[in-house]
Write a protein that holds these residues in place. Sequence first.
Motif, short mmCIF file in Angstrom:
data_model
loop_
_atom_site.label_atom_id
_atom_site.label_comp_id
_atom_site.label_asym_id
_atom_site.label_seq_id
_atom_site.Cartn_x
_atom_site.Cartn_y
_atom_site.Cartn_z
N THR A 1 44.81 40.12 46.54
CA THR A 1 44.10 41.32 46.10
C THR A 1 44.58 41.66 44.70
O THR A 1 45.78 41.59 44.42
CB THR A 1 44.38 42.50 47.06
OG1 THR A 1 43.89 42.17 48.35
CG2 THR A 1 43.73 43.78 46.56
N VAL A 2 43.66 42.03 43.80
CA VAL A 2 44.03 42.33 42.41
C VAL A 2 43.78 43.81 42.11
O VAL A 2 42.67 44.32 42.29
CB VAL A 2 43.24 41.47 41.42
CG1 VAL A 2 43.55 41.88 39.98
CG2 VAL A 2 43.58 39.99 41.62
N ILE A 3 44.82 44.49 41.66
CA ILE A 3 44.73 45.87 41.21
C ILE A 3 44.81 45.86 39.68
O ILE A 3 45.83 45.48 39.11
CB ILE A 3 45.87 46.74 41.78
CG1 ILE A 3 46.01 46.54 43.30
CG2 ILE A 3 45.66 48.20 41.40
CD1 ILE A 3 44.80 46.94 44.10
N GLY A 4 43.72 46.24 39.03
CA GLY A 4 43.67 46.22 37.57
C GLY A 4 44.14 47.54 36.99
O GLY A 4 43.66 48.61 37.37
N CYS A 5 45.09 47.46 36.07
CA CYS A 5 45.66 48.66 35.43
C CYS A 5 44.89 48.96 34.16
O CYS A 5 45.03 48.26 33.15
CB CYS A 5 47.13 48.44 35.13
SG CYS A 5 48.12 48.12 36.60
N LEU B 1 39.47 43.29 32.73
CA LEU B 1 39.84 43.41 34.14
C LEU B 1 38.69 43.12 35.09
O LEU B 1 38.76 43.44 36.28
CB LEU B 1 40.40 44.82 34.40
CG LEU B 1 41.74 45.09 33.71
CD1 LEU B 1 42.11 46.56 33.81
CD2 LEU B 1 42.84 44.21 34.27
N ALA B 2 37.63 42.49 34.57
CA ALA B 2 36.50 42.11 35.43
C ALA B 2 37.00 41.20 36.56
O ALA B 2 37.77 40.27 36.33
CB ALA B 2 35.44 41.38 34.61
N GLY B 3 36.56 41.51 37.77
CA GLY B 3 36.98 40.73 38.92
C GLY B 3 38.09 41.37 39.73
O GLY B 3 38.42 40.90 40.82
N SER B 4 38.67 42.47 39.20
CA SER B 4 39.69 43.20 39.98
C SER B 4 39.05 43.82 41.21
O SER B 4 37.88 44.21 41.19
CB SER B 4 40.31 44.31 39.13
OG SER B 4 40.93 43.80 37.97
N ASP B 5 39.81 43.94 42.28
CA ASP B 5 39.31 44.60 43.48
C ASP B 5 39.22 46.12 43.29
O ASP B 5 38.30 46.77 43.80
CB ASP B 5 40.21 44.27 44.67
CG ASP B 5 40.13 42.81 45.05
OD1 ASP B 5 39.12 42.40 45.63
OD2 ASP B 5 41.07 42.05 44.71
#
Length: 231
Positions: free
Chosen positions: A193-197, A208-212
């Motif tokens: 799982t990706v959390i984009g800051c 951050l395209a594609g972050s959950d």
Amino acid sequence: MERKTVELPRPDAMIFDMDGTLFKTETLLVPVFHKVFDRLREEELYAGETPPEELILGCLGMLLPDIWRRVLPHQSETVHRRADDLLLEFELEGLQQLDTELYPQVLETLQELKRCGVRLFVASNGLEHYVKGVAEAHRILPLFEGIFSAGEYKTATKVDLVKLLLDRHGVSRAWMVGDRSSDVEAGKRNGLTVIGCAYAGFGDGSELAGSDVLIGSFGELIPLYDQAKEA
């Protein structure tokens, strides 16, 4: 920040990028950047004006060879490697002498996550002594089970670095938390799982395209974790 409701799996571990995620890098890098170019001019390895600060800030998250190819595109590998040495030297000095900063709520959030039993790691494309030096200077080093850097493990990509971390520590269910496209790629290609800051602002809008999920402050990790679904 506003975000759509997403049901996330509760992680056993969280893996954090350093620059632009935990550490407010410009508080160190901007003064150090100018010192590097002053010294390169003194040593007659570079002539001309110091490149714009925005140029190196826009390179955060890249491997050092890629950074210098962008910042010093017409200079030799000899100059690039000297810039590596100077950057590390002045960064380590700066961590002791300058008023550098973590992002707001980083320390408290990491402490709370650890209290909840989350295993904490760092995965950074930076140099080993720099990445560990930041964690030590800001008293967060003991909170991490492992600090992985491209400088220490000689990985070609962050995808490889995160895979190494997962394999070495037996981590299977984790969140990758970072601010650059390399973090998104490293998380997704390793099944995380990706959390984009979205609070650092060093990249462009597509970074951050594609972050959950995107977060606008580090402290948002606590409610995200509390609301996450147990496997």
